[in-house]
Motif scaffolding. Structure first.
Motif, PDB file in Angstrom:
ATOM      1  N   THR A 182       1.287  -7.244   4.887  1.00  0.00           N
ATOM      2  CA  THR A 182       1.069  -5.985   4.169  1.00  0.00           C
ATOM      3  C   THR A 182       2.094  -4.958   4.625  1.00  0.00           C
ATOM      4  N   ILE A 224      -4.475   0.187   8.638  1.00  0.00           N
ATOM      5  CA  ILE A 224      -4.144  -0.890   7.701  1.00  0.00           C
ATOM      6  C   ILE A 224      -3.902  -2.189   8.457  1.00  0.00           C
ATOM      7  N   LYS A 225      -3.145  -2.115   9.520  1.00  0.00           N
ATOM      8  CA  LYS A 225      -2.827  -3.326  10.288  1.00  0.00           C
ATOM      9  C   LYS A 225      -4.076  -3.954  10.895  1.00  0.00           C
ATOM     10  N   THR A 283      -6.284  -5.704   7.725  1.00  0.00           N
ATOM     11  CA  THR A 283      -5.700  -6.688   6.811  1.00  0.00           C
ATOM     12  C   THR A 283      -5.303  -7.917   7.612  1.00  0.00           C
ATOM     13  N   TRP A 302      -1.300   3.703   8.869  1.00  0.00           N
ATOM     14  CA  TRP A 302      -0.615   2.430   9.089  1.00  0.00           C
ATOM     15  C   TRP A 302      -1.341   1.615  10.163  1.00  0.00           C
ATOM     16  N   LEU A 337       3.348  -0.710   4.212  1.00  0.00           N
ATOM     17  CA  LEU A 337       2.976   0.632   3.784  1.00  0.00           C
ATOM     18  C   LEU A 337       4.237   1.363   3.352  1.00  0.00           C
ATOM     19  N   ILE A 352       0.861  -1.176   0.000  1.00  0.00           N
ATOM     20  CA  ILE A 352       0.000   0.000   0.000  1.00  0.00           C
ATOM     21  C   ILE A 352       0.900   1.229   0.000  1.00  0.00           C
ATOM     22  N   ILE A 385     -10.313   3.928   7.254  1.00  0.00           N
ATOM     23  CA  ILE A 385     -10.564   2.530   6.912  1.00  0.00           C
ATOM     24  C   ILE A 385     -11.530   1.945   7.936  1.00  0.00           C
TER      25      ILE A 385
END
Length: 243
Positions: free
Chosen positions: A33, A25-26, A29, A22, A35, A4, A94
């Motif tokens: 992954t 995202i963690k 997902t 970040w 960043l 990403i 997100i």
């Protein structure tokens, strides 16, 4: 490894926005992954985020620090990136699983259908996935005639949408706009709090307000008279996700 990418330049968005991206995202997902942040100032960015200088691009001064700079991502090679890569603006929240965004229409350029131009074939680049090395003409053509392309298309996402070889839109419930999708129409926006629809994965905060502003019900405007209609009630669920 899923990749990403985000970009940070200037002072509007501090390192806090990268770090919260970040963190989100963690939480959303399951697969490995990473960043990658392209920035002119890495100060304060979480060490777990891979940082690279802003990619070079020959761009007119008038648009050098606008979304047109995103076109620098279409060059090849690009840092250590390859394959399908997901780009996220810093001013997004997100709210659901984003692993699926790497499975959807592999190889294609995927973007949000621009919420203010439904049916006109324009992708919004707040959240998009592109294949590094594919459609590099978007970058090379712009470098050859950036002034002309800017004058012709006006907005970078219109330019991309018109010259890309293949564009697919994310399912409409995956990515929504805070102010164009969730804020109730005037005058109900003064009485009803924006709700988060079930199934939403990302909420984009294009323009103003930013997530921290929307959470407390602040909507900065340049002209005072716009406060007549530009308003959203404090939206507590933003803080639940934007952390």
């Amino acid at each position: 490894m899923q990749t990403i990418v985000c970009m940070k330049w200037g002072t509007r968005y501090p390192a806090l926005y990268v770090n919260r991206l970040w963190s989100m995202i963690k939480r959303h997902t399951v697969r490995p992954t990473r960043l990658v942040c392209f920035t002119d100032d890495p100060t304060g960015v979480d060490p777990a985020v891979e940082v690279f200088p802003l990619p070079e691009i020959d761009i007119p001064d008038a648009i050098a620090w606008t979304p047109w700079r995103k076109l620098s991502l279409w060059q090849s090679p690009l840092a250590n990136l390859s394959g399908d890569v997901l780009f996220l603006d810093l001013d997004i929240v997100i709210t659901g699983d984003i692993d699926a965004m790497f499975d959807y229409k592999p190889g294609a350029f995927c973007a949000c259908e621009n919420w203010t131009q439904i049916g006109k074939g324009i992708g919004n680049t707040s959240v998009f996935r592109w294949n590094v090395g594919r459609n590099s003409h978007i970058f090379t053509d712009f470098e050859a005639d950036g002034e002309g392309i800017w004058r012709k298309y006006g907005i970078e996402q219109v330019y991309i949408s018109r010259v890309i070889d293949r564009m697919e839109f994310w399912p409409s419930d995956w990515c929504v706009s805070f102010k164009h999708t969730l804020v109730p129409y005037w005058p109900l926006n003064f009485f009803r709090t924006p709700k988060l629809p079930e199934g939403t994965r990302i909420v984009a905060f294009t323009g103003k307000p930013d997530p921290d502003e929307a959470a407390i019900g602040t909507w900065p405007v340049e002209q005072a008279w716009k406060k007549i209609y530009k308003y959203a009630r404090p939206t507590p669920w933003i803080d639940e996700y934007w952390q």
